[in-house]
Design a protein around this motif. Sequence first.
Motif, PDB file in Angstrom:
ATOM      1  N   UNK A  28      32.164   7.001 -19.239  1.00  0.00           N
ATOM      2  CA  UNK A  28      32.365   7.013 -20.691  1.00  0.00           C
ATOM      3  C   UNK A  28      31.169   7.580 -21.453  1.00  0.00           C
ATOM      4  N   UNK A  29      30.174   8.049 -20.754  1.00  0.00           N
ATOM      5  CA  UNK A  29      28.948   8.531 -21.408  1.00  0.00           C
ATOM      6  C   UNK A  29      28.971  10.060 -21.472  1.00  0.00           C
ATOM      7  N   UNK A  31      26.802  12.422 -22.633  1.00  0.00           N
ATOM      8  CA  UNK A  31      25.640  13.141 -22.088  1.00  0.00           C
ATOM      9  C   UNK A  31      25.565  13.068 -20.554  1.00  0.00           C
ATOM     10  N   UNK A  57      27.005   2.891 -13.192  1.00  0.00           N
ATOM     11  CA  UNK A  57      26.501   1.599 -13.698  1.00  0.00           C
ATOM     12  C   UNK A  57      27.614   0.595 -13.975  1.00  0.00           C
ATOM     13  N   UNK A  58      28.835   1.112 -14.208  1.00  0.00           N
ATOM     14  CA  UNK A  58      29.984   0.249 -14.433  1.00  0.00           C
ATOM     15  C   UNK A  58      30.337  -0.522 -13.167  1.00  0.00           C
ATOM     16  N   UNK A  67      16.961  -2.578 -12.486  1.00  0.00           N
ATOM     17  CA  UNK A  67      16.022  -1.549 -12.934  1.00  0.00           C
ATOM     18  C   UNK A  67      15.976  -1.422 -14.466  1.00  0.00           C
ATOM     19  N   UNK A  68      16.554  -2.392 -15.135  1.00  0.00           N
ATOM     20  CA  UNK A  68      16.429  -2.467 -16.596  1.00  0.00           C
ATOM     21  C   UNK A  68      17.021  -1.274 -17.325  1.00  0.00           C
ATOM     22  N   UNK A  69      18.144  -0.746 -16.779  1.00  0.00           N
ATOM     23  CA  UNK A  69      18.756   0.413 -17.432  1.00  0.00           C
ATOM     24  C   UNK A  69      19.370  -0.028 -18.766  1.00  0.00           C
ATOM     25  N   UNK A  70      18.920   0.585 -19.865  1.00  0.00           N
ATOM     26  CA  UNK A  70      19.469   0.274 -21.187  1.00  0.00           C
ATOM     27  C   UNK A  70      19.894   1.534 -21.907  1.00  0.00           C
ATOM     28  N   UNK A  71      19.878   2.637 -21.181  1.00  0.00           N
ATOM     29  CA  UNK A  71      20.222   3.919 -21.788  1.00  0.00           C
ATOM     30  C   UNK A  71      20.619   4.847 -20.649  1.00  0.00           C
ATOM     31  N   UNK A  72      21.727   5.554 -20.810  1.00  0.00           N
ATOM     32  CA  UNK A  72      22.072   6.525 -19.771  1.00  0.00           C
ATOM     33  C   UNK A  72      22.377   7.876 -20.393  1.00  0.00           C
ATOM     34  N   UNK A  86      10.487   8.082 -14.112  1.00  0.00           N
ATOM     35  CA  UNK A  86      11.745   7.765 -14.783  1.00  0.00           C
ATOM     36  C   UNK A  86      11.960   8.732 -15.938  1.00  0.00           C
ATOM     37  N   UNK A  88      14.597   9.436 -19.222  1.00  0.00           N
ATOM     38  CA  UNK A  88      15.688   8.875 -20.017  1.00  0.00           C
ATOM     39  C   UNK A  88      16.296   9.991 -20.853  1.00  0.00           C
ATOM     40  N   UNK A  90      19.292  13.325 -21.170  1.00  0.00           N
ATOM     41  CA  UNK A  90      19.592  14.528 -20.387  1.00  0.00           C
ATOM     42  C   UNK A  90      18.291  15.260 -20.050  1.00  0.00           C
TER      43      UNK A  90
END
Lengths: 102, 316
Positions: A28-29, A31, A57-58, A67-72, A86, A88, A90
């Motif tokens: 659903x993302x 980017x 991630x779903x 890994x504290x992913x809060x943005x994809x 790391x 963040x 594109x």
Amino acid sequence: MADVTDQTFDAEVLQSDKPVLVDFWAVWCGPCQVQGPIVEEVAAAVGDKAKVLKLNVDENPVNAQKYGIMSIPTLMVFNGGNVTKQFIGVTSKDTLLAELNK
Amino acid sequence: MTYDVIIIGSGPAGYTAALYTSRAFLKTLVLSGFEPGGQLTTTTEVDNYPGFPKGIMGPQLVTDMKAQVERFGAEIKQEVVTEINKESVFTITTQSGKYTAKTVIVATGASAMYLGLPSEEKLKGKGVSACATCDGFFFRGKVVTVIGGGDTAMEEATFLTKFAPKVTVIHRRDEFRASAIMLDRAKKDERITFLTNKIVEEILGETEVTGVRLKDAKTGEMIDYPTQGVFLAIGHKPNTDFLKGFIDLDPKGYVAVKRAETPLSPQTETSVPGVFAAGDCVDPRYRQAIVAAGQGCMAAMDAEKYLETHGTEDHA
């Protein structure tokens, strides 16, 4: 390009003897749809020097959370089981290749 | 090989331009830039682009535009332009190559603005986001804020209620630029609250966002407001930095297009003959996908006409 899951993460990423680039993404993302083909190109260009994997991630909340992913998209480079870089948002093929070819 | 047209940008303006030029048998290259697909890729349901009676998801709309352009043979490369020069033809430099073209259409759009605070930079991806549709998922059960007062802010706030039990919209004024329908929808939602006349001074937190420091625009009073996510929707800035010194930009960075000399003059020509511009990079006012698409069509037709009159003599 191969997927990595919560079940295979330890063997495929943390125990890898080569650097591993993991693309954290979701359908659903918007980017992430842009990042996907770039990561495919990176995988083709980097050859045997590094592994390139994607993690949905779903379907794999354990590692996304760990890994504290809060943005994809988020792209992480693992060396010897540790996150060494790391990105963040594109990220271009050149930037990713430069990191993997270090 | 020299292209007839190079289009810089891949949102509705760029793809519509490419659709028209490739259908006119002009050799067309689209350089899709650092955010291929543009702002539509970060939106949700688009209900104001005609032809889709049930609405369409923004990323799908722009993916379909791309497929339509490819059907007519335009080339699309995912490269970012760093420089343009004009000699006998235009030379366009990207991070990985050089291309030449007889005409150029600038359709680089605009990107989300950040507040410009060091604390915001530090916490990007750690609770600070400019894309609710990308990152809202990670805020399930958390308390979040949206900064801004326009349609984007209302859309993001409404979208975030899917995940977050409480969403606060923080706006620096007490009037909203958002359209009535979007504002109304957000105001009716009991999970969304509004804090007006508040300016964000700082984003709080070390390794992740814990709150925002707000200053009251009228009284100057400072408060720390706890939140776990900060979504920015404070407007956009045109992606034209690489064009400075090459074509005329207005003081805010929008590409200046020539005013019509007569109703039959090209409407999209920039200060450099042969360079045309369309979409959000020229448009601080309407900023709609449909307007960008319409301007993309105009720029394509202007480029085609230009090639008919100049193309062969100049470059034979």
